[in-house]
Design an enzyme around this catalytic site. Structure first.
Site, PDB file in Angstrom:
ATOM      1  N   GLY A  68       0.488  -4.970   0.825  1.00  0.00           N
ATOM      2  CA  GLY A  68      -0.698  -5.012  -0.034  1.00  0.00           C
ATOM      3  C   GLY A  68      -0.427  -5.657  -1.384  1.00  0.00           C
ATOM      4  N   GLU A  89      -0.682  -9.292  -0.760  1.00  0.00           N
ATOM      5  CA  GLU A  89      -2.112  -9.567  -0.560  1.00  0.00           C
ATOM      6  C   GLU A  89      -2.864  -9.559  -1.890  1.00  0.00           C
ATOM      7  OE1 GLU A  89      -2.148  -6.399   2.453  1.00  0.00           O
ATOM      8  OE2 GLU A  89      -3.252  -7.794   3.739  1.00  0.00           O
ATOM      9  N   ALA A  94       0.878  -1.176   0.000  1.00  0.00           N
ATOM     10  CA  ALA A  94       0.000   0.000   0.000  1.00  0.00           C
ATOM     11  C   ALA A  94       0.911   1.221   0.000  1.00  0.00           C
ATOM     12  CB  ALA A  94      -0.879  -0.022   1.231  1.00  0.00           C
ATOM     13  N   GLU A 109       4.354  -5.362   7.295  1.00  0.00           N
ATOM     14  CA  GLU A 109       3.556  -4.352   8.006  1.00  0.00           C
ATOM     15  C   GLU A 109       4.048  -4.094   9.427  1.00  0.00           C
ATOM     16  OE1 GLU A 109       2.320  -6.654   6.011  1.00  0.00           O
ATOM     17  OE2 GLU A 109       0.800  -5.743   4.734  1.00  0.00           O
TER      18      GLU A 109
END
Ligand code: DAK
Length: 260
Positions: free
Chosen positions: A112, A115, A67, A135
């Site tokens: 992300g 993911e 992200a 993270e």
């Protein structure tokens, strides 16, 4: 929608979608997430004769490096929760897409990005691909389904280690652990993903969509996967493609599936 970040090339019924923010290693900012949502909820279903989708990242370095960290500083708990939910909804949309979605992982797939790759049905890794959920380095945990899907793919023991240490996995180890389907030389990821979709497209389309649904049913807590399989099997029996597939076998010829 006018796409600013996604580059979409459609050839022979296969959409190759490239996330193009190379300078930021294709990090998922809001615009990218919105475009992906629009692509999977609107554009993809309107592509005539779509066989499947390949997702990849621009450049040689990254699939998606997570992200976009610059966008989530100073979020309140409520905002963070809402954004995580919105991201999870998008990744479920991809996971439930009725045609095969293949991630062509050409470099870093972190946070992300890992993911996103895990929400695709299949993953082809280039030999330089690196996977991880870093993270905890940022004081966070994965918010787009990473804690759940990583366990689904590689098991609790190794997943917990990776989630706690933020260590990265190389392509070969990702293959050994079952996170990816195959490893190819760098630069051949998209070609291999296209080849895989072409192969799947020779099968009965309704059966393929039912495979996606029943595999997902295994992981959906509120669903009995075995009962789901029974119902989906019955639905396949109602298709013209089932009649055609069985007739072609008996007549010793190649089946001509229509998707009906
Ligand atoms: N976001 C924004 N920019 C990024 C980025 C990212 N995730 N990753 C890399 N970049 C940018 C760098 O800042 C740099 O920009 P400039 O300095 O050139 O302007 C450029 O991309 C090139 O990166 P590096 O110079 O760092 O390249 P290196 O080869 O040295 O290192 C690296 C490559 C991938 C190891 C390194 O860039 C790196 O560690 N990147 C960050 C990896 C990471 O921690 N990703 C985030 C994981 S956490 C949420 C829901 C979900 C999430 C968060 C919130 N909410 C609902 C609120 C998920 C979070 C994650 O994904």
């Amino acid at each position: 929608m006018q796409y600013q970040i996604l580059q979409i090339a459609i050839e022979n019924g296969i959409a190759v979608v490239t996330i193009s923010r190379e300078k930021a290693l294709n990090a998922l900012n809001r615009q990218t997430m919105d475009e992906l949502r629009h692509f999977f909820s609107e554009t993809a279903s309107s592509i005539e004769g779509l066989k499947g989708v390949v997702l990849t990242g621009a450049g040689e370095k990254a699939f998606v490096a997570g992200a976009d960290i610059t966008e989530f500083q100073g979020l309140s708990p409520e905002q963070g929760q809402a954004l995580a939910q919105r991201g999870q909804d998008l990744f479920f949309l991809i996971e439930k897409f009725s045609k095969p979605v293949v991630a062509a992982v050409n470099g870093f797939a972190l946070g992300g990005g890992c993911e996103l790759a895990m929400s695709c049905h299949l993953r082809i890794a280039g030999e330089k691909a690196r996977f991880g959920q870093p993270e905890v380095n940022l004081g966070l945990i994965p918010g787009y389904g990473g804690t759940q899907r990583l366990i689904q793919y590689i098991g609790k023991t190794k997943a917990t280690e990776l989630l706690m240490t933020a260590d990265m996995l190389g392509a070969e180890e990702a293959l050994r652990l079952g996170l990816v389907n195959s490893v190819v030389p760098a630069g051949e990821e998209v070609g291999k993903a296209v080849e895989l979709i072409e192969k799947i497209a020779t099968k009965a389309p309704v059966a393929i969509s039912k495979i996606i649904e029943t595999v997902n049913a295994y992981f959906a807590e509120e669903v009995d996967g075995f009962a789901y399989e029974v119902a989906a099997f019955g639905q396949c029996c109602a298709t013209e493609d089932f009649k055609e597939g069985a007739a072609a076998f008996v007549e010793k010829r190649k089946a001509a599936f229509t998707g009906k």
